[in-house]
Design an enzyme around this catalytic site. Structure first.
Site, mmCIF file in Angstrom:
data_model
loop_
_atom_site.group_PDB
_atom_site.id
_atom_site.type_symbol
_atom_site.label_atom_id
_atom_site.label_comp_id
_atom_site.label_asym_id
_atom_site.label_seq_id
_atom_site.Cartn_x
_atom_site.Cartn_y
_atom_site.Cartn_z
ATOM 1 C CB CYS A 1 -11.126 1.484 -0.533
ATOM 2 S SG CYS A 1 -9.695 0.825 -1.397
ATOM 3 C CB CYS B 1 -8.257 1.228 1.843
ATOM 4 S SG CYS B 1 -8.279 0.205 0.383
#
Length: 379
Positions: free
Chosen positions: A102, A198
């Protein structure tokens, strides 16, 4: 040619106390700021209540300091890249780390390409820092708070991405960050730290995997004896080193191997079982953030001294790493000075200098063939 924002710092905020303190500190320094919240929806295309709360908190911070604030969407990019990677990795029997991907693909990839590059620099609330060498090269460095250090989550970013980033919390212990928020009377000073994947917050990971991969029952087998102890609902729900969630009595039991082809989990009993430990990590897809720090030294039989993390933890483990000669794969072998619990193929191993000050980058733990006992199915 200057852009309209060339003197302004973009700040990625999440609604949490860390990024709020970043805003507070930079605003106190008199820097012009522009706040951004990256929005990611759920995988069922429904709204995310926690995201709405985060955005409202970010809006309060922006109004408090009189700053421009934008919500930008990278929903499709996130699901097409980060979560697709996670599902492919889990389906292959490996252990992914979506947060690492991410950071490199979404926060400092798509965001930088579309918005961040127009600004002087981008600030985040990560617990990390940077330093420059004598040649003027910028390196990722660890935070002063070893418990909160997040350089392992940043160990896949590029040198170009790092060159545009600043980490204002790198030299501040977490307890002081919270105190700053309280003294500044920030609206989220007492808000709990976020947990989970995330952008996805408190998502139930097993439910998420089940929605996308379903269930595939298989045997749980004691590796020492080959005795079947029970059943699991799919190897993709489990990772090497896992103890909880196995549903076995008489434990503790640890997952020590996975046979993806036969859909079998191998377990071993006891906290001190040697089966859950190892000292050798085979690393592929080596990635250096700024530059290869070792050069030809890594080709020597004795390798070079390093410290490392094979999962998010406060400890930096000592070892030596060497590059495997005559292998087109560019594989490295990391020999740890201490026993390492739960070496799981697919995990990222973040690599540091011997004093764990500089994070050089990371490699991905590869699998190795092992001898497995025959399954003894009891009547």
């Amino acid at each position: 040619m200057n852009t309209p924002h060339s003197d302004t710092t973009a700040v990625l905020i999440s609604g949490g106390v860390d990024s709020a303190v970043v805003v507070h500190r930079l605003a106190e320094q008199g820097l012009p700021l522009h706040l951004f919240y990256i929005r990611i929806g759920l995988d069922n295309d429904e709204g995310d209540c926690s995201a709405e709360e985060d955005i409202e908190m970010c809006s309060l911070i922006a109004r408090r300091y009189g700053l421009p604030f934008d919500v930008v969407s990278l929903h499709q990019e996130y699901w097409d890249n980060v979560m697709d990677y996670a599902l492919r990795t889990v389906r292959a029997g490996l252990t992914p780390n979506p947060d690492i991907m991410c950071n490199s693909i979404i926060k400092f990839g798509y965001f930088e390409d579309r918005w961040g590059h127009e600004f002087r620099q981008t600030a985040t609330g990560h617990y990390a820092s940077t330093l420059f060498d004598n040649e003027g090269r910028k390196w990722l460095a660890t935070a002063v708070d070893p418990v909160k250090d997040q350089t392992d989550f940043l160990a896949r970013i590029s040198g170009k991405q790092l060159s545009h980033l600043i980490f204002p919390l790198g030299e501040i212990p977490k307890a002081e960050v919270r105190n700053i928020a309280v003294e500044a009377k920030l609206p989220n000073a007492f808000r709990r730290d976020s947990q989970g994947i995330c952008f996805l917050g408190k998502i139930n990971y097993n439910d998420f995997i089940r929605r996308h991969l379903g269930e595939r029952p298989g045997a749980i087998v004691e590796i020492e004896t080959g005795r079947k102890l029970g059943e699991h609902r799919g190897y993709w729900f489990h990772t090497i080193g896992q103890r909880k969630g196995l549903g076995l009595s008489g434990g503790p039991w640890f997952v020590v191997r996975k046979n993806v082809a036969d859909n079998v989990l191998y377990v071993s009993r006891g906290y001190d079982t040697e089966k859950q430990y190892g000292r050798t990590l085979h690393l592929g897809e080596m990635h250096f953030i700024t530059a290869d720090p070792w050069g030809d030294s890594a080709d020597s039989p004795e390798g070079v001294a390093v410290t490392f993390k094979n999962r998010h933890m406060p400890q930096f483990l000592p070892g030596r790493i060497r590059r495997v000669a005559d292998e087109a794969t560019g594989e490295y072998i990391l020999e740890s000075d201490v026993k390492v619990q739960g070496i799981a193929p697919g995990q990222f191993t973040a690599l540091y200098d011997p004093w764990h000050r500089v994070c050089y980058g990371s490699g991905i733990i590869t699998g190795r063939a092992i001898e497995r006992p025959q399954i003894a199915v009891e009547p």
